[in-house]
Design a protein around this motif. Sequence first.
Motif, PDB file in Angstrom:
ATOM      1  N   GLU A 101       0.807  -1.217   0.000  1.00  0.00           N
ATOM      2  CA  GLU A 101       0.000   0.000   0.000  1.00  0.00           C
ATOM      3  C   GLU A 101       0.841   1.268   0.000  1.00  0.00           C
ATOM      4  O   GLU A 101       0.343   2.351  -0.305  1.00  0.00           O
ATOM      5  CB  GLU A 101      -0.917   0.039   1.227  1.00  0.00           C
ATOM      6  CG  GLU A 101      -1.923  -1.090   1.293  1.00  0.00           C
ATOM      7  CD  GLU A 101      -1.326  -2.352   1.901  1.00  0.00           C
ATOM      8  OE1 GLU A 101      -0.205  -2.240   2.441  1.00  0.00           O
ATOM      9  OE2 GLU A 101      -1.964  -3.414   1.807  1.00  0.00           O
ATOM     10  N   GLY A 102       2.123   1.174   0.358  1.00  0.00           N
ATOM     11  CA  GLY A 102       2.928   2.382   0.438  1.00  0.00           C
ATOM     12  C   GLY A 102       4.219   2.171   1.206  1.00  0.00           C
ATOM     13  O   GLY A 102       4.688   1.037   1.375  1.00  0.00           O
ATOM     14  N   LYS A 103       4.792   3.282   1.715  1.00  0.00           N
ATOM     15  CA  LYS A 103       6.067   3.245   2.410  1.00  0.00           C
ATOM     16  C   LYS A 103       5.965   3.961   3.747  1.00  0.00           C
ATOM     17  O   LYS A 103       5.118   4.831   3.939  1.00  0.00           O
ATOM     18  CB  LYS A 103       7.173   3.918   1.574  1.00  0.00           C
ATOM     19  CG  LYS A 103       7.433   3.297   0.214  1.00  0.00           C
ATOM     20  CD  LYS A 103       8.544   4.031  -0.512  1.00  0.00           C
ATOM     21  CE  LYS A 103       8.836   3.404  -1.869  1.00  0.00           C
ATOM     22  NZ  LYS A 103       9.952   4.097  -2.565  1.00  0.00           N
ATOM     23  N   ARG A 104       6.862   3.577   4.680  1.00  0.00           N
ATOM     24  CA  ARG A 104       6.970   4.306   5.942  1.00  0.00           C
ATOM     25  C   ARG A 104       8.401   4.228   6.443  1.00  0.00           C
ATOM     26  O   ARG A 104       9.143   3.292   6.117  1.00  0.00           O
ATOM     27  CB  ARG A 104       6.024   3.723   7.007  1.00  0.00           C
ATOM     28  CG  ARG A 104       6.467   2.401   7.599  1.00  0.00           C
ATOM     29  CD  ARG A 104       5.554   1.972   8.737  1.00  0.00           C
ATOM     30  NE  ARG A 104       5.990   0.718   9.343  1.00  0.00           N
ATOM     31  CZ  ARG A 104       6.848   0.647  10.366  1.00  0.00           C
ATOM     32  NH1 ARG A 104       7.366   1.748  10.873  1.00  0.00           N
ATOM     33  NH2 ARG A 104       7.183  -0.533  10.874  1.00  0.00           N
ATOM     34  N   GLU A 105       8.803   5.225   7.226  1.00  0.00           N
ATOM     35  CA  GLU A 105      10.153   5.234   7.801  1.00  0.00           C
ATOM     36  C   GLU A 105      10.240   4.187   8.897  1.00  0.00           C
ATOM     37  O   GLU A 105       9.434   4.160   9.821  1.00  0.00           O
ATOM     38  CB  GLU A 105      10.477   6.614   8.358  1.00  0.00           C
ATOM     39  CG  GLU A 105      11.913   6.735   8.861  1.00  0.00           C
ATOM     40  CD  GLU A 105      12.224   8.124   9.373  1.00  0.00           C
ATOM     41  OE1 GLU A 105      11.900   8.400  10.554  1.00  0.00           O
ATOM     42  OE2 GLU A 105      12.775   8.942   8.593  1.00  0.00           O
ATOM     43  N   TYR A 106      11.210   3.299   8.774  1.00  0.00           N
ATOM     44  CA  TYR A 106      11.382   2.209   9.732  1.00  0.00           C
ATOM     45  C   TYR A 106      12.468   2.538  10.755  1.00  0.00           C
ATOM     46  O   TYR A 106      12.301   2.320  11.945  1.00  0.00           O
ATOM     47  CB  TYR A 106      11.728   0.936   8.972  1.00  0.00           C
ATOM     48  CG  TYR A 106      11.858  -0.317   9.816  1.00  0.00           C
ATOM     49  CD1 TYR A 106      10.742  -1.084  10.126  1.00  0.00           C
ATOM     50  CD2 TYR A 106      13.105  -0.725  10.294  1.00  0.00           C
ATOM     51  CE1 TYR A 106      10.864  -2.231  10.899  1.00  0.00           C
ATOM     52  CE2 TYR A 106      13.239  -1.866  11.071  1.00  0.00           C
ATOM     53  CZ  TYR A 106      12.118  -2.614  11.367  1.00  0.00           C
ATOM     54  OH  TYR A 106      12.238  -3.753  12.131  1.00  0.00           O
ATOM     55  N   SER A 107      13.605   3.052  10.263  1.00  0.00           N
ATOM     56  CA  SER A 107      14.699   3.435  11.153  1.00  0.00           C
ATOM     57  C   SER A 107      15.490   4.550  10.490  1.00  0.00           C
ATOM     58  O   SER A 107      16.042   4.367   9.405  1.00  0.00           O
ATOM     59  CB  SER A 107      15.617   2.233  11.437  1.00  0.00           C
ATOM     60  OG  SER A 107      16.718   2.617  12.246  1.00  0.00           O
ATOM     61  N   ALA A 108      15.545   5.698  11.139  1.00  0.00           N
ATOM     62  CA  ALA A 108      16.203   6.871  10.553  1.00  0.00           C
ATOM     63  C   ALA A 108      17.712   6.813  10.792  1.00  0.00           C
ATOM     64  O   ALA A 108      18.176   6.428  11.869  1.00  0.00           O
ATOM     65  CB  ALA A 108      15.633   8.144  11.153  1.00  0.00           C
ATOM     66  N   ALA A 109      18.461   7.233   9.794  1.00  0.00           N
ATOM     67  CA  ALA A 109      19.918   7.247   9.905  1.00  0.00           C
ATOM     68  C   ALA A 109      20.371   8.155  11.049  1.00  0.00           C
ATOM     69  O   ALA A 109      21.355   7.856  11.734  1.00  0.00           O
ATOM     70  CB  ALA A 109      20.535   7.709   8.588  1.00  0.00           C
ATOM     71  N   ARG A 110      19.653   9.247  11.278  1.00  0.00           N
ATOM     72  CA  ARG A 110      20.062  10.191  12.320  1.00  0.00           C
ATOM     73  C   ARG A 110      20.090   9.557  13.704  1.00  0.00           C
ATOM     74  O   ARG A 110      20.773  10.043  14.608  1.00  0.00           O
ATOM     75  CB  ARG A 110      19.127  11.404  12.326  1.00  0.00           C
ATOM     76  CG  ARG A 110      17.681  11.064  12.640  1.00  0.00           C
ATOM     77  CD  ARG A 110      16.774  12.292  12.640  1.00  0.00           C
ATOM     78  NE  ARG A 110      15.380  11.919  12.857  1.00  0.00           N
ATOM     79  CZ  ARG A 110      14.535  11.579  11.905  1.00  0.00           C
ATOM     80  NH1 ARG A 110      14.951  11.557  10.644  1.00  0.00           N
ATOM     81  NH2 ARG A 110      13.288  11.252  12.179  1.00  0.00           N
ATOM     82  N   ASP A 111      19.352   8.436  13.863  1.00  0.00           N
ATOM     83  CA  ASP A 111      19.315   7.759  15.161  1.00  0.00           C
ATOM     84  C   ASP A 111      20.410   6.697  15.292  1.00  0.00           C
ATOM     85  O   ASP A 111      20.612   6.158  16.377  1.00  0.00           O
ATOM     86  CB  ASP A 111      17.948   7.082  15.365  1.00  0.00           C
ATOM     87  CG  ASP A 111      16.806   8.081  15.382  1.00  0.00           C
ATOM     88  OD1 ASP A 111      17.035   9.219  15.838  1.00  0.00           O
ATOM     89  OD2 ASP A 111      15.700   7.723  14.930  1.00  0.00           O
ATOM     90  N   ARG A 112      21.116   6.409  14.184  1.00  0.00           N
ATOM     91  CA  ARG A 112      22.101   5.326  14.230  1.00  0.00           C
ATOM     92  C   ARG A 112      23.539   5.789  14.020  1.00  0.00           C
ATOM     93  O   ARG A 112      24.461   5.096  14.406  1.00  0.00           O
ATOM     94  CB  ARG A 112      21.746   4.259  13.179  1.00  0.00           C
ATOM     95  CG  ARG A 112      20.336   3.717  13.292  1.00  0.00           C
ATOM     96  CD  ARG A 112      20.132   2.407  12.563  1.00  0.00           C
ATOM     97  NE  ARG A 112      20.671   2.364  11.224  1.00  0.00           N
ATOM     98  CZ  ARG A 112      20.079   2.849  10.134  1.00  0.00           C
ATOM     99  NH1 ARG A 112      18.900   3.473  10.252  1.00  0.00           N
ATOM    100  NH2 ARG A 112      20.628   2.727   8.941  1.00  0.00           N
ATOM    101  N   VAL A 113      23.745   6.952  13.395  1.00  0.00           N
ATOM    102  CA  VAL A 113      25.108   7.425  13.169  1.00  0.00           C
ATOM    103  C   VAL A 113      25.728   7.880  14.498  1.00  0.00           C
ATOM    104  O   VAL A 113      25.013   8.342  15.396  1.00  0.00           O
ATOM    105  CB  VAL A 113      25.139   8.576  12.150  1.00  0.00           C
ATOM    106  CG1 VAL A 113      24.799   8.068  10.756  1.00  0.00           C
ATOM    107  CG2 VAL A 113      24.194   9.699  12.557  1.00  0.00           C
ATOM    108  N   PRO A 114      27.056   7.756  14.649  1.00  0.00           N
ATOM    109  CA  PRO A 114      27.704   8.066  15.933  1.00  0.00           C
ATOM    110  C   PRO A 114      28.046   9.548  16.090  1.00  0.00           C
ATOM    111  O   PRO A 114      29.220   9.935  16.200  1.00  0.00           O
ATOM    112  CB  PRO A 114      28.976   7.209  15.873  1.00  0.00           C
ATOM    113  CG  PRO A 114      29.323   7.192  14.419  1.00  0.00           C
ATOM    114  CD  PRO A 114      28.001   7.170  13.687  1.00  0.00           C
TER     115      PRO A 114
END
Length: 465
Positions: free
Chosen positions: A225-238
């Motif tokens: 049906e579409g797309k959604r954000e699952y995990s943002a890069a801003r939360d994983r980069v150090p």
Amino acid sequence: MFRSFRSIRDYVAFFELGLSDRRSTYIFIIAGGVLLSVAGLVFPKTTDWGNHGWLALPILGLTWGIKILAALRPGIIRSRFELKRAADLDEQIKGSRPDPKDIEYGWRAFRPTHMVQGSIHTSPAFNGDCMLDAEWDVPLTDVTGKYANILRDIRKNREPFKQYASRTVLRKILSPLPLVNERKIGIASNFHVGMTRVEVFESNYFATWCSGDLAHQDIIEVHSEGKREYSAARDRVPFKRTGEQLHLERLSASSERISTQIGVNLLGVTADNVLLIAIQGEHNLHGAGARVPLTTGSMDWEDRLEAGTFKELGKVAALRELREEWGNNPERTKVAPLDFECFVPVGVFRVPGRAGKPEFAAIGRLNWNEADLRADQSEVDIWEDRAEIGRASHRYPVESFEDFKNAIRDLLEGSGRDEDTAPLYGVLVCVQGLIESQPDMLRKALGYDIQDIAASAGGVTIANV
């Protein structure tokens, strides 16, 4: 062909077994299915179900086929995950600064003006007072627990990484450079003038790929049906954020959840006094088609087994990479294996665009002439095959130290239309810093005759931000 089979084996071992929280059950199902299939084929009349026992193996194969289909086609079996580079975050990372504590120890951010794939962080003080000093070195110390923490963090996004890895492994399976999960060295120490040891831990390529390189990409879940954000890069980069400014975490902190795999980069000067750089092979995941140092790669855990100190580690890794990439000359090897006449460490830098990956930088004087070198074309491209009008030079005669300085200046100015990798830029920044701060020591280390001290002045000044 062996590397292709190994690629599949390594994928299964890391992504299907290593990241699974039901590993024992997984192994039992696979082993049981194989044994049941074998029993059905060898003893088909032993039991009522014997005639059908052989179906266990095709069923396992069908299961794998469904998993692959799910990774390739959204909405057919389940959600598909896509990884998308976070362009807005990329620009902030290029303008990032070191951690405030690292800044106290002399670390600075260097950002090129054009034609380079990323910025770098380094400490001119550490490079000059420690790396260039032939008397300075520190022992390596193995630490435990880091890899288990990293794996635990990777498992949070297990399904997206498995899908992305399966697609990438399949895409490269028949290429000259299939993906394999080599054992790598992680760094857990912060580099500064007063350090007394370098803490290292065993990791691997896939762990670095997931926790570091893929940390810069947003994970998008794709439904029918579409797309959604699952995990943002801003939360994983150090990185830590202060207003609009990003600060790269110190290695001691980021190594708790990111495989801080250390690279090695070598500017090579041949026995007939030619400074050479290379072009990254088109089959590499990073920097394909861009200019790189003559030798660039990552330190393997096997290098750690041969070295007791940090500089020894750099030399062992650099020589191994040099022979793998440029030593394909059996006749010359019979006379004298490719080796260093002298090896000069010039710095350590980090690449923010690859989750702060640390890099060892050095210059090596080789015992072979330029004509003796033979490239492994799965790793690097042959310059003659890519020659065209307007490209920057890849070879610089450096008969004197003045020639050497001019070559470094020309490379930093980015002459021609080539795009340089961050590792090449990082090595050049380290070398240029030493040309400006300690030219006589660098000249002596490289084996050039002492010339007029005034001739060592000048060169390109690198502005830090």
